[in-house]
Design an enzyme around this catalytic site. Sequence first.
Site, PDB file in Angstrom:
ATOM      1  N   LYS A  36       0.835  -1.210   0.000  1.00 56.60           N
ATOM      2  CA  LYS A  36       0.000   0.000   0.000  1.00 56.60           C
ATOM      3  C   LYS A  36       0.868   1.258   0.000  1.00 56.60           C
ATOM      4  O   LYS A  36       0.645   2.171  -0.776  1.00 56.60           O
ATOM      5  CB  LYS A  36      -0.903   0.006   1.247  1.00 56.60           C
ATOM      6  CG  LYS A  36      -1.555   1.355   1.517  1.00 56.60           C
ATOM      7  CD  LYS A  36      -2.439   1.350   2.740  1.00 56.60           C
ATOM      8  CE  LYS A  36      -1.757   1.579   4.059  1.00 56.60           C
ATOM      9  NZ  LYS A  36      -1.459   2.987   4.385  1.00 56.60           N
ATOM     10  N   ASN A  37       1.857   1.292   0.886  1.00 57.88           N
ATOM     11  CA  ASN A  37       2.620   2.523   1.067  1.00 57.88           C
ATOM     12  C   ASN A  37       3.630   2.786  -0.045  1.00 57.88           C
ATOM     13  O   ASN A  37       4.273   3.839  -0.063  1.00 57.88           O
ATOM     14  CB  ASN A  37       3.296   2.538   2.446  1.00 57.88           C
ATOM     15  CG  ASN A  37       2.265   2.730   3.541  1.00 57.88           C
ATOM     16  OD1 ASN A  37       1.101   3.049   3.266  1.00 57.88           O
ATOM     17  ND2 ASN A  37       2.680   2.527   4.783  1.00 57.88           N
ATOM     18  N   CYS A  45      -4.546  13.241  12.953  1.00 53.89           N
ATOM     19  CA  CYS A  45      -5.209  11.959  12.743  1.00 53.89           C
ATOM     20  C   CYS A  45      -5.046  11.142  14.014  1.00 53.89           C
ATOM     21  O   CYS A  45      -4.397  11.580  14.963  1.00 53.89           O
ATOM     22  CB  CYS A  45      -4.639  11.229  11.539  1.00 53.89           C
ATOM     23  SG  CYS A  45      -3.012  10.584  11.811  1.00 53.89           S
ATOM     24  N   ARG A  57       0.878  14.924  13.291  1.00 51.38           N
ATOM     25  CA  ARG A  57       1.382  14.777  11.925  1.00 51.38           C
ATOM     26  C   ARG A  57       1.392  16.096  11.137  1.00 51.38           C
ATOM     27  O   ARG A  57       0.629  16.293  10.197  1.00 51.38           O
ATOM     28  CB  ARG A  57       0.601  13.686  11.184  1.00 51.38           C
ATOM     29  CG  ARG A  57       0.688  12.359  11.901  1.00 51.38           C
ATOM     30  CD  ARG A  57      -0.069  11.270  11.209  1.00 51.38           C
ATOM     31  NE  ARG A  57       0.695  10.631  10.135  1.00 51.38           N
ATOM     32  CZ  ARG A  57       0.207   9.681   9.352  1.00 51.38           C
ATOM     33  NH1 ARG A  57      -1.029   9.289   9.495  1.00 51.38           N
ATOM     34  NH2 ARG A  57       0.942   9.127   8.419  1.00 51.38           N
ATOM     35  N   PRO A  58       2.289  17.010  11.516  1.00 52.77           N
ATOM     36  CA  PRO A  58       2.378  18.294  10.814  1.00 52.77           C
ATOM     37  C   PRO A  58       2.951  18.150   9.392  1.00 52.77           C
ATOM     38  O   PRO A  58       3.372  17.065   8.996  1.00 52.77           O
ATOM     39  CB  PRO A  58       3.334  19.105  11.682  1.00 52.77           C
ATOM     40  CG  PRO A  58       4.136  18.096  12.429  1.00 52.77           C
ATOM     41  CD  PRO A  58       3.284  16.877  12.568  1.00 52.77           C
ATOM     42  N   VAL A  62      13.547  12.694   9.871  1.00 49.06           N
ATOM     43  CA  VAL A  62      13.271  11.791   8.745  1.00 49.06           C
ATOM     44  C   VAL A  62      11.766  11.715   8.495  1.00 49.06           C
ATOM     45  O   VAL A  62      10.994  11.446   9.408  1.00 49.06           O
ATOM     46  CB  VAL A  62      13.813  10.370   9.039  1.00 49.06           C
ATOM     47  CG1 VAL A  62      13.468   9.424   7.889  1.00 49.06           C
ATOM     48  CG2 VAL A  62      15.316  10.413   9.271  1.00 49.06           C
ATOM     49  N   ASP A  73       4.857   0.770  11.942  1.00 51.91           N
ATOM     50  CA  ASP A  73       3.653   0.123  11.408  1.00 51.91           C
ATOM     51  C   ASP A  73       3.527  -1.348  11.824  1.00 51.91           C
ATOM     52  O   ASP A  73       2.546  -2.003  11.482  1.00 51.91           O
ATOM     53  CB  ASP A  73       3.628   0.224   9.870  1.00 51.91           C
ATOM     54  CG  ASP A  73       3.338   1.641   9.397  1.00 51.91           C
ATOM     55  OD1 ASP A  73       2.931   2.467  10.219  1.00 51.91           O
ATOM     56  OD2 ASP A  73       3.529   1.909   8.192  1.00 51.91           O
ATOM     57  N   ARG A  97      -8.555  -0.619   4.671  1.00 50.55           N
ATOM     58  CA  ARG A  97      -7.656   0.388   4.103  1.00 50.55           C
ATOM     59  C   ARG A  97      -6.310  -0.224   3.729  1.00 50.55           C
ATOM     60  O   ARG A  97      -5.644   0.288   2.828  1.00 50.55           O
ATOM     61  CB  ARG A  97      -7.398   1.513   5.121  1.00 50.55           C
ATOM     62  CG  ARG A  97      -8.612   2.342   5.434  1.00 50.55           C
ATOM     63  CD  ARG A  97      -8.247   3.486   6.324  1.00 50.55           C
ATOM     64  NE  ARG A  97      -7.284   4.371   5.644  1.00 50.55           N
ATOM     65  CZ  ARG A  97      -6.849   5.508   6.137  1.00 50.55           C
ATOM     66  NH1 ARG A  97      -7.266   5.917   7.309  1.00 50.55           N
ATOM     67  NH2 ARG A  97      -5.990   6.250   5.468  1.00 50.55           N
TER      68      ARG A  97
HETATM   69  C1  EPZ Z   1       4.372   6.995   6.234  1.00 50.09           C
HETATM   70  O1  EPZ Z   1       3.608   8.072   6.764  1.00 50.09           O
HETATM   71  C2  EPZ Z   1       3.422   5.812   6.177  1.00 50.09           C
HETATM   72  N1  EPZ Z   1       2.304   6.142   5.321  1.00 50.09           N
HETATM   73  C3  EPZ Z   1       2.936   5.470   7.576  1.00 50.09           C
HETATM   74  O2  EPZ Z   1       2.117   4.307   7.487  1.00 50.09           O
HETATM   75  C4  EPZ Z   1       4.150   5.164   8.463  1.00 50.09           C
HETATM   76  O3  EPZ Z   1       3.711   4.912   9.767  1.00 50.09           O
HETATM   77  C5  EPZ Z   1       5.102   6.345   8.435  1.00 50.09           C
HETATM   78  O4  EPZ Z   1       5.476   6.678   7.067  1.00 50.09           O
HETATM   79  C6  EPZ Z   1       6.388   6.099   9.218  1.00 50.09           C
HETATM   80  O5  EPZ Z   1       7.032   4.972   8.707  1.00 50.09           O
HETATM   81  C7  EPZ Z   1       2.389   5.967   4.011  1.00 50.09           C
HETATM   82  O6  EPZ Z   1       3.428   5.614   3.470  1.00 50.09           O
HETATM   83  C8  EPZ Z   1       1.167   6.211   3.197  1.00 50.09           C
HETATM   84  P1  EPZ Z   1       6.431  10.429   8.173  1.00 50.09           P
HETATM   85  P2  EPZ Z   1       4.179   9.545   6.709  1.00 50.09           P
HETATM   86  O7  EPZ Z   1       6.302  11.708   7.430  1.00 50.09           O
HETATM   87  O8  EPZ Z   1       4.995   9.718   5.484  1.00 50.09           O
HETATM   88  C9  EPZ Z   1       6.669  13.774  11.545  1.00 50.09           C
HETATM   89  C10 EPZ Z   1       0.169   3.022   7.796  1.00 50.09           C
HETATM   90  O9  EPZ Z   1      -0.397   2.507   8.790  1.00 50.09           O
HETATM   91  N2  EPZ Z   1       6.549  14.801  10.499  1.00 50.09           N
HETATM   92  O10 EPZ Z   1       7.615   9.575   7.923  1.00 50.09           O
HETATM   93  O11 EPZ Z   1       3.028  10.445   6.901  1.00 50.09           O
HETATM   94  C11 EPZ Z   1       5.395  12.926  11.706  1.00 50.09           C
HETATM   95  O12 EPZ Z   1       4.429  13.610  12.479  1.00 50.09           O
HETATM   96  C12 EPZ Z   1       0.729   4.431   7.847  1.00 50.09           C
HETATM   97  O13 EPZ Z   1       0.279   2.440   6.704  1.00 50.09           O
HETATM   98  C13 EPZ Z   1       6.738  16.109  10.854  1.00 50.09           C
HETATM   99  O14 EPZ Z   1       7.000  16.446  12.022  1.00 50.09           O
HETATM  100  O15 EPZ Z   1       5.097   9.568   7.981  1.00 50.09           O
HETATM  101  C14 EPZ Z   1       5.960  11.707  12.363  1.00 50.09           C
HETATM  102  O16 EPZ Z   1       6.115  11.932  13.741  1.00 50.09           O
HETATM  103  C15 EPZ Z   1       0.429   5.123   9.131  1.00 50.09           C
HETATM  104  N3  EPZ Z   1       6.599  17.078   9.891  1.00 50.09           N
HETATM  105  C16 EPZ Z   1       7.349  11.565  11.717  1.00 50.09           C
HETATM  106  O17 EPZ Z   1       7.649  12.831  11.153  1.00 50.09           O
HETATM  107  C17 EPZ Z   1       6.313  16.763   8.597  1.00 50.09           C
HETATM  108  O18 EPZ Z   1       6.205  17.689   7.773  1.00 50.09           O
HETATM  109  C18 EPZ Z   1       7.426  10.534  10.600  1.00 50.09           C
HETATM  110  O19 EPZ Z   1       6.334  10.730   9.721  1.00 50.09           O
HETATM  111  C19 EPZ Z   1       6.154  15.410   8.248  1.00 50.09           C
HETATM  112  C20 EPZ Z   1       6.273  14.440   9.216  1.00 50.09           C
END
Ligand code: EPZ
Length: 430
Positions: A22-23, A126, A131-132, A173, A317, A409
Amino acid sequence: MDRIRITGGNQLNGIIPISGAKNAALPLMIASLLTSDTLTLENVPHLADVEQLIRILGNHGVDIAVNGRRESQGEGYSRTVHFTCRTIVDTTAPYELVSKMRASFWVIGPLLARDGKARVSLPGGCAIGTRPVDLFIEGLEALGATMEIDSGYINATAPSGGLIGATYTFPKVSVGATHVMLMAASLARGTTVIHNAAREPEVVDLAQCLTAMGAKIEGAGTSTITIEGVTSLSGARHRVLPDRIETGTYAMAVAMTGGDVLLEGTRASLLENALDTLKLAGATITETETGLRVVRNGNGIHPVDVVTEPFPGFPTDLQAQFMALMTRAQGVSHITETIFENRFMHVQELARLGAKISLSGQMARIEGVSRLKGAPVMATDLRASVSLVIAGLVAEGETVVSRVYHLDRGFERLEEKLNRCGAQVERVSD
Ligand code: EPZ
């Protein structure tokens, strides 16, 4: 609303086919906005999130054609899908669509890179945390974009000649922000260097697809990615990589119930850390020519401590699923969640099944118990829901998991895959 009823107590034995990730599928589908040619993706999983993104892309002008399916697997398994965006007809991604699925925010990268502007709703918080989107804003600003927040939307505008390559270091990251920078920088003028990039296999998959479309990308899978911008991208054909989270989830289910299952079509390199953790917990895992064989016979489940981290660390995840497993370990384990601040909603629900878990900040302490007992439960996110299914597989009697739309989902044909291996899982419609 559908529910899943699980009658616990059966071992899992047999073969589980692993679907496309999915991701990976979501950012790959979004990449179709970057070209007027057709992007063909194979192994696209049949999931609610994919269907939702199809609707969102349609809104921007992407024509979508679905055909083909794996032989002998019947309707509904991973498919080949053709995406064609001759012209972007709308550069606005409205709140009604973005708020339903956070990843749809990522359209901001291609819209900006190809059309020079995008108006995308802020996704909002969410269930798993705030998640900013600050990293997306900073990263795209580094490429010369003007980013303004107005009435819950980001208005992004590229300089008149298009985005400009730059060096940018992520302070944290982020998988999604790395995807967006890859897509945006592919059509920027000049060279972009991203430091502290996400190293997840899904980032590598996107980079490979973009490369097949004509992008010039080096270093995907490492912390530093270099992208030399090109003036246009073409169509391509790309196969979505296997879902490592689905792989890990079923591996944990087998470790939980005991048994012997071949996870077909997946590979160990996608989730070494989680597999090593499962081995410490007592599972035997071997890579075969067709997938991964997971066995647990006789021996009990050992407690193992884990800390979630960006790839190649233990994935957030899989945190909920591993916690479900640890509820039956012979001793005490600790799980620390470092990626999302609110990803412990499954704790209270696992407790309803008899688990002993206490929370202290970002750490859960799990004291293994010798039996779980079925109960009605519900969860507020995808991975938490499946952790309850894993617990239900060994709980005595019936466990009924509500809010099944969360499972839909991200897990393709969950009941069917488990039942074929001997589980008793049934979808009940009201
Ligand atoms: C991806 O979400 C995945 N989603 C998530 O899977 C997964 O949990 C996550 O990566 C971490 O591995 C998809 O790929 C569709 P991040 P993503 O940006 O990209 C913070 C599932 O169940 N952050 O790596 O949204 C954020 O709040 C889902 O399949 C900022 O602070 O995650 C988090 O604490 C849930 N500012 C951290 O970074 C930003 O601008 C990592 O989030 C962006 C993110």
